[in-house]
Scaffold this motif. Structure first.
Motif, short mmCIF file in Angstrom:
data_model
loop_
_atom_site.label_atom_id
_atom_site.label_comp_id
_atom_site.label_asym_id
_atom_site.label_seq_id
_atom_site.Cartn_x
_atom_site.Cartn_y
_atom_site.Cartn_z
N LEU A 135 1.01 -1.46 0.08
CA LEU A 135 -0.33 0.27 -0.10
C LEU A 135 0.70 0.86 -0.07
N LEU A 136 1.83 1.11 0.77
CA LEU A 136 2.73 2.50 1.14
C LEU A 136 3.95 2.87 -0.60
N TRP A 137 3.77 1.37 -0.82
CA TRP A 137 4.78 1.29 -2.49
C TRP A 137 3.30 1.89 -3.26
N LEU A 138 2.30 1.85 -3.83
CA LEU A 138 1.40 2.30 -4.59
C LEU A 138 0.90 4.03 -3.79
N ARG A 139 1.27 4.55 -2.80
CA ARG A 139 1.53 5.70 -2.38
C ARG A 139 2.88 6.67 -3.78
N ASP A 140 3.99 5.61 -2.70
CA ASP A 140 5.44 6.13 -3.47
C ASP A 140 5.17 6.40 -5.03
N LYS A 141 4.43 5.61 -5.24
CA LYS A 141 4.18 5.54 -7.34
C LYS A 141 3.84 6.25 -7.35
N ALA A 142 2.89 6.47 -6.86
CA ALA A 142 2.02 8.03 -7.27
C ALA A 142 2.45 9.10 -7.66
N ILE A 143 3.82 9.16 -6.07
CA ILE A 143 4.17 10.68 -6.15
C ILE A 143 5.52 10.54 -7.19
N LEU A 144 6.51 9.54 -7.47
CA LEU A 144 7.83 9.69 -8.29
C LEU A 144 7.42 9.81 -8.88
N GLU A 145 5.80 9.20 -9.85
CA GLU A 145 5.68 9.20 -11.27
C GLU A 145 4.97 11.06 -11.41
N LEU A 146 4.81 11.47 -10.69
CA LEU A 146 4.47 12.81 -11.15
C LEU A 146 5.47 13.06 -10.97
N LEU A 147 6.72 13.78 -10.24
CA LEU A 147 7.55 14.10 -10.03
C LEU A 147 8.48 14.22 -11.12
N TYR A 148 8.67 12.58 -11.43
CA TYR A 148 8.74 12.74 -13.21
C TYR A 148 8.05 13.08 -14.34
N SER A 149 6.70 12.88 -14.36
CA SER A 149 6.09 13.03 -15.21
C SER A 149 5.88 13.81 -15.91
N SER A 150 5.73 15.37 -14.77
CA SER A 150 5.22 17.33 -14.90
C SER A 150 6.59 17.36 -14.18
N GLY A 151 7.46 17.59 -13.36
CA GLY A 151 8.77 18.12 -13.05
C GLY A 151 8.27 18.75 -12.09
N GLU A 156 5.33 21.57 -4.52
CA GLU A 156 4.49 21.15 -5.09
C GLU A 156 3.96 20.40 -4.69
N VAL A 157 4.59 18.90 -5.45
CA VAL A 157 4.00 17.91 -4.92
C VAL A 157 2.98 17.64 -3.86
N GLN A 158 3.98 18.34 -2.64
CA GLN A 158 3.12 18.31 -1.20
C GLN A 158 2.24 19.23 -0.72
N GLY A 159 2.07 20.26 -1.24
CA GLY A 159 0.43 20.87 -1.34
C GLY A 159 -0.49 20.64 -2.41
N LEU A 160 -0.81 19.47 -3.19
CA LEU A 160 -1.24 19.20 -3.88
C LEU A 160 -2.68 18.35 -3.66
N ASN A 161 -3.91 19.31 -3.63
CA ASN A 161 -4.91 18.73 -3.15
C ASN A 161 -5.65 17.73 -4.20
N ILE A 162 -6.91 17.19 -3.86
CA ILE A 162 -7.72 16.64 -4.92
C ILE A 162 -7.68 17.57 -6.08
N ARG A 163 -8.64 18.52 -5.87
CA ARG A 163 -9.20 19.77 -7.07
C ARG A 163 -8.78 19.94 -7.65
N ASP A 164 -6.97 20.10 -7.33
CA ASP A 164 -5.81 20.24 -8.73
C ASP A 164 -5.93 19.63 -9.98
N ILE A 165 -6.52 18.25 -9.89
CA ILE A 165 -6.29 16.53 -10.35
C ILE A 165 -7.42 17.22 -11.81
N ASP A 166 -7.06 16.88 -12.87
CA ASP A 166 -8.25 16.97 -13.72
C ASP A 166 -7.75 15.73 -14.77
N PHE A 167 -8.72 14.42 -14.12
CA PHE A 167 -7.84 13.01 -15.08
C PHE A 167 -9.11 13.08 -16.17
N THR A 168 -9.90 13.52 -16.33
CA THR A 168 -10.73 13.28 -18.08
C THR A 168 -9.58 14.50 -19.30
#
Length: 305
Positions: A135-151, A156-168
């Motif tokens: 379960l911790l890996w699933l969280r860590d992987k999402a963090i790693l992917e965002l850091l590398y995927s979006s720079g 910025e990643v620490q302060g990210l809220n749900i409303r900041d994500i547009d999945f569509t």
């Protein structure tokens, strides 16, 4: 009306605060400018009497007494020059003799880089067998992917809220330095990792609200910067790579790899949230090194006789 130097500094900082400068930046401005004001006071020099030679003497003093490096001196100079410019524009001072005072810039070191294959080895490593670690890996992987995927920056990643994500549309709304907002894309793998992590998020923290932090502890609190840094390092170690991985290094890798494949410096600048293109241009040096190697190997006139 006459104003004292420290009173002018206070007025300038208030204006900066209104312009959404961060508290950290304002504190740095205060230290840098008040240090110069104190120096002038000891020398019995009024602000309207300051000359370039006085600033040069002050910079020499800072090097001798505080062993400041070039970057720190440049920061001091920038703050003092902006303050003096503001004072002249506000007609608090009649002239600014140091407006064109410059320090010789030292070449900026290139950030350490990690190749694409190593990044993929970290991101694509198998999940741990332990259910809790999984379960911790699933969280860590999402963090790693965002850091590398979006720079993203660490804050910025620490302060990210749900409303900041547009999945569509696979877009993030990021609040960066100086409370400046930018919109950046994220990749399909980052999207998949986020969706998997949010399933755990609901198990740990219950219903997800728009203002909920994206990355949480099991106890329901937002992850701190230090916790994120530690988890990034841990996952690099678990992948067996000999890299001291940290969030800012992933940001560097994002910029370098994207620029290498696209050649679009302006797009990289926008995604990183750099206000000046010159800040982004450090990454072009990496491509120049690669091009030089290709040239040396391939061009007939590059070969030594």
């Amino acid at each position: 009306m006459q104003y004292g130097a420290m009173q002018l500094l206070s007025m300038w900082l208030k204006e900066r605060k209104i312009q959404n400068q961060s508290e950290h930046t304002l504190e740095a401005y205060f230290r840098d400018v008040s240090g110069f004001i104190d120096f002038c006071y000891e020398k019995k020099i009024e602000l309207n009497q300051v000359e370039a030679s006085d600033l040069r003497e002050y910079m020499a003093y800072k090097v001798e007494q505080h062993q400041l490096n070039s970057a720190s001196l440049q920061r001091h100079l920038t703050a003092i020059r902006q303050f003096m410019k503001w004072a002249v524009e506000g007609k608090y001072l009649s002239n600014n003799p140091i407006h064109d005072f410059k320090l010789k810039r030292q070449p900026r070191p290139l950030p350490g880089m990690v190749d694409v294959e190593t990044i993929q080895q970290i991101l694509d490593q198998p999940a741990p067998e332990s259910s809790q670690d999984h379960l911790l890996w699933l969280r860590d992987k999402a963090i790693l992917e965002l850091l590398y995927s979006s720079g993203l920056r660490l804050a910025e990643v620490q302060g990210l809220n749900i409303r900041d994500i547009d999945f569509t549309r696979q877009l993030l709304r990021i609040t960066g330095k100086g409370n400046k907002t930018r919109v950046v894309p994220f990749g399909l793998k980052a999207k998949t990792s986020l969706i998997e992590w949010l399933k755990v998020h609901r198990i740990w923290c219950g219903d997800i609200e728009l203002d909920s932090p994206v990355f949480m502890t099991k106890k329901g609190s937002r992850l701190t910067n230090r916790q994120i840094e530690n988890r990034v390092k841990l996952q690099a170690q678990r992948a067996g790579v000999n890299v001291d991985l940290h969030p800012h290094l992933l940001r560097h890798c994002f910029a370098s790899h994207l620029l290498s494949n696209s050649g679009d410096l302006r797009a990289v600048q926008e995604m990183l949230g750099h206000s000046n293109l010159s800040t982004t241009q450090i990454y072009t040096q990496l491509d120049f090194d690669r091009l030089a190697q290709v040239y040396d190997k391939a061009h007939p006139r590059a070969q030594k006789s």
